[in-house]
Design a protein around this motif. Structure first.
Motif, mmCIF file in Angstrom:
data_model
loop_
_atom_site.group_PDB
_atom_site.id
_atom_site.type_symbol
_atom_site.label_atom_id
_atom_site.label_comp_id
_atom_site.label_asym_id
_atom_site.label_seq_id
_atom_site.Cartn_x
_atom_site.Cartn_y
_atom_site.Cartn_z
ATOM 1 N N VAL A 149 -16.473 24.512 21.599
ATOM 2 C CA VAL A 149 -16.452 23.271 20.706
ATOM 3 C C VAL A 149 -15.490 23.497 19.540
ATOM 4 O O VAL A 149 -15.000 22.562 19.211
ATOM 5 N N THR A 150 -15.334 24.499 18.930
ATOM 6 C CA THR A 150 -14.322 24.594 17.810
ATOM 7 C C THR A 150 -12.975 24.382 18.652
ATOM 8 O O THR A 150 -11.983 23.725 17.846
ATOM 9 N N ALA A 151 -12.815 24.889 19.541
ATOM 10 C CA ALA A 151 -11.384 24.711 20.313
ATOM 11 C C ALA A 151 -11.058 23.344 20.586
ATOM 12 O O ALA A 151 -10.035 22.739 20.347
ATOM 13 N N MET A 152 -12.338 22.742 21.157
ATOM 14 C CA MET A 152 -11.816 21.338 21.380
ATOM 15 C C MET A 152 -11.785 20.447 20.064
ATOM 16 O O MET A 152 -10.865 19.585 20.310
ATOM 17 N N ILE A 202 -23.554 9.369 19.223
ATOM 18 C CA ILE A 202 -23.691 10.700 19.887
ATOM 19 C C ILE A 202 -22.354 11.302 19.969
ATOM 20 O O ILE A 202 -21.585 11.062 19.772
ATOM 21 N N SER A 203 -22.637 12.817 19.748
ATOM 22 C CA SER A 203 -21.535 13.778 19.367
ATOM 23 C C SER A 203 -21.136 14.440 21.006
ATOM 24 O O SER A 203 -21.990 14.302 21.742
ATOM 25 N N TYR A 204 -20.010 14.801 20.764
ATOM 26 C CA TYR A 204 -19.476 15.573 22.165
ATOM 27 C C TYR A 204 -20.428 16.717 22.556
ATOM 28 O O TYR A 204 -20.731 16.737 23.791
ATOM 29 N N THR A 250 -11.024 18.260 9.180
ATOM 30 C CA THR A 250 -12.148 18.009 8.436
ATOM 31 C C THR A 250 -13.119 17.181 9.307
ATOM 32 O O THR A 250 -14.116 16.705 8.784
ATOM 33 N N ARG A 251 -12.402 16.479 10.352
ATOM 34 C CA ARG A 251 -13.433 15.430 11.013
ATOM 35 C C ARG A 251 -14.282 16.213 12.177
ATOM 36 O O ARG A 251 -13.497 16.380 13.152
ATOM 37 N N PRO A 252 -15.374 16.283 12.249
ATOM 38 C CA PRO A 252 -16.010 17.002 13.409
ATOM 39 C C PRO A 252 -16.079 16.032 14.591
ATOM 40 O O PRO A 252 -16.067 14.910 14.516
ATOM 41 N N ALA A 253 -15.542 16.785 15.897
ATOM 42 C CA ALA A 253 -15.689 16.145 17.089
ATOM 43 C C ALA A 253 -16.984 15.775 17.758
ATOM 44 O O ALA A 253 -17.712 16.660 17.537
ATOM 45 N N ARG A 305 -21.337 20.609 15.175
ATOM 46 C CA ARG A 305 -20.967 19.661 14.557
ATOM 47 C C ARG A 305 -21.287 19.829 12.864
ATOM 48 O O ARG A 305 -20.026 19.711 11.993
ATOM 49 N N ARG A 306 -22.279 20.348 12.570
ATOM 50 C CA ARG A 306 -22.747 20.783 11.164
ATOM 51 C C ARG A 306 -21.948 21.804 10.827
ATOM 52 O O ARG A 306 -21.405 21.947 9.635
ATOM 53 N N LEU A 307 -21.823 22.849 11.619
ATOM 54 C CA LEU A 307 -21.245 23.994 11.303
ATOM 55 C C LEU A 307 -19.884 24.088 11.182
ATOM 56 O O LEU A 307 -19.489 24.472 10.141
ATOM 57 N N ILE A 308 -19.243 23.089 11.725
ATOM 58 C CA ILE A 308 -17.657 22.837 11.686
ATOM 59 C C ILE A 308 -17.498 22.195 10.400
ATOM 60 O O ILE A 308 -16.671 22.612 9.561
ATOM 61 N N SER A 309 -18.445 21.377 10.047
ATOM 62 C CA SER A 309 -18.240 20.480 8.767
ATOM 63 C C SER A 309 -18.345 21.285 7.488
ATOM 64 O O SER A 309 -17.667 21.422 6.586
ATOM 65 N N ARG A 310 -19.399 22.454 7.690
ATOM 66 C CA ARG A 310 -19.607 23.442 6.543
ATOM 67 C C ARG A 310 -18.670 24.545 6.454
ATOM 68 O O ARG A 310 -18.511 24.712 5.316
#
Length: 391
Positions: free
Chosen positions: A311-314, A130-132, A388-391, A259-264
């Motif tokens: 989410v990106t700030a976290m 499960i993701s945050y 690089t590691r999505p939270a 999560r996918r957006l941050i990774s990409r």
């Protein structure tokens, strides 16, 4: 029950539902409640600014206790209890300074909840699939349900409806907090060196904080006067609630794919896009809010203004600070961005609004603040922000 269990994750989701549901009751409609009690727009802005100032000192104070004791969950419970007890006095207090004290104290206790809840949730989901974002989105669902419900209630009952709903939700939040569990702390070698301030004085982190604070400055007009703005433009209470809900529905969608957006794309690129589009959102409200479709589109951008930006700030803060500084890192972010930034934004919006006469200038100022925040990110070190590691 262990912290990583499905039951605990469900309880965390319920806690988010109630926490942000409370924000869905009070944030959009506090202006209407205060207007109903006879306060001017300047009064409303000043009261918002004063109570928001409590978010400067409160988070760091509570987070210090949480980090040093290792009992973040107890801080959450105490904050919820004191928030309920303090808020209940709003039914007997009617003066400007009396209400300022009540809301200010409630906010002081309220700031104990979110930074610790974020840390508990991020730690709880780490060993799971499960993701945050999948837990956090339930807060947005709670926000929608209660915003729409209270918007409808305002069409039926008096402007006091938001405070009755708030007391009910705050009580539920305290009860929910009694059942959540916190993961056991795992010692780490990285905790043995460095101090919070040695880490926080990093130039890129300071620029990130400035951008985050300016984003919250821009929200002052929205939080303080969006509902009044819609009322002045002859939107009904139910329509206002639905418009706010549209933004939060879009926010939920973003949480599912963040999560996918941050990774990409990376944190820096996404934050920059959020700030630029937020500036466009506020200017659209300033110039063309009489057109329903413009308001709908601007509300859809809330997915970026709040959802993706959060989410990106976290993600950045979680990877920037070592484990023993997680609560205080979160608190520093809340204190500067939501405390100083929020207070300044609310104060300026209240001074500009003038009973709606200067609605254009108020939202144009908000647009300018968000754009300057975007400029701050230009000078950040992208490599530091783009973990690089999505939270």
């Amino acid at each position: 029950m262990v912290a990583h269990s499905r039951t605990n994750l469900i309880l965390l989701a319920i806690t988010y539902w109630l926490y942000f549901g409370q924000l869905g009751v009070l944030t959009p409609y506090l202006g209407i409640f205060l207007d109903g009690r006879g306060f001017s727009s300047a009064d409303i802005g000043e009261l918002w600014a004063v109570i928001t100032l409590s978010r400067i000192v409160g988070p760091s104070l509570w987070a210090s206790v949480a980090d040093k004791t290792g009992k973040a969950v107890n801080v959450v419970r105490l904050g919820c209890l004191l928030s309920v007890l303090c808020f209940s006095t709003v039914f007997w207090v009617h003066s400007f300074w009396g209400l300022t004290l009540v809301f200010g104290l409630m906010m002081m206790f309220w700031t104990a909840v979110l930074p610790q809840l974020e840390v508990i949730t991020i730690q709880s989901v780490k060993p799971t699939k499960i993701s945050y974002g999948q837990i956090r989105l339930w807060g947005s669902i709670g926000f929608i349900v209660l915003t729409v419900s209270v918007g409808k209630a305002l069409d039926i009952f008096t402007s006091e409806a938001p405070v009755y709903a708030s007391l009910f939700v705050l009580t539920g939040l305290f009860i929910a907090s009694l059942f959540i569990r916190q993961p056991e702390k795992v010692p780490s070698k990285e905790e043995e060196t460095g101090t919070l301030w040695q880490i926080a004085k990093n130039r890129t982190f300071l620029l990130f904080l400035a951008a985050a604070a300016l984003l919250q400055v821009s929200f002052g007009a929205y939080y303080g006067f969006f509902a009044l703005y819609m009322r002045d433009l002859e939107y009904s209470g139910q329509q206002t609630g639905l418009l706010i809900a549209i933004g939060v529905v879009a926010e939920i969608g973003i949480f599912l794919v963040a999560r996918r957006l941050i990774s990409r794309f990376g944190v820096w690129q996404l934050l920059l896009a959020c700030l630029v589009l937020t500036a466009m959102r506020w200017y659209a409200l300033a110039a063309w809010a009489q057109f329903g479709m413009v308001v709908v589109v601007s509300q859809l951008i809330h997915a970026l203004s709040f959802g993706l930006a959060h989410v990106t700030a976290m993600h950045f803060i979680t990877h920037f600070f070592p484990a023993r500084f997680q609560s205080r890192g979160q608190a520093l972010y809340v204190s500067i961005a939501f405390g100083i930034g929020g207070a300044l934004g609310n104060y300026v919006a209240g001074q500009l609004w003038d009973q709606g006469v200067h609605a254009y200038e108020t939202f144009a100022f908000a647009a300018g603040a968000a754009f300057i925040g975007a400029l701050c990110l230009i000078f950040c070190d992208r490599a530091t922000i783009n973990t690089t590691r999505p939270a």
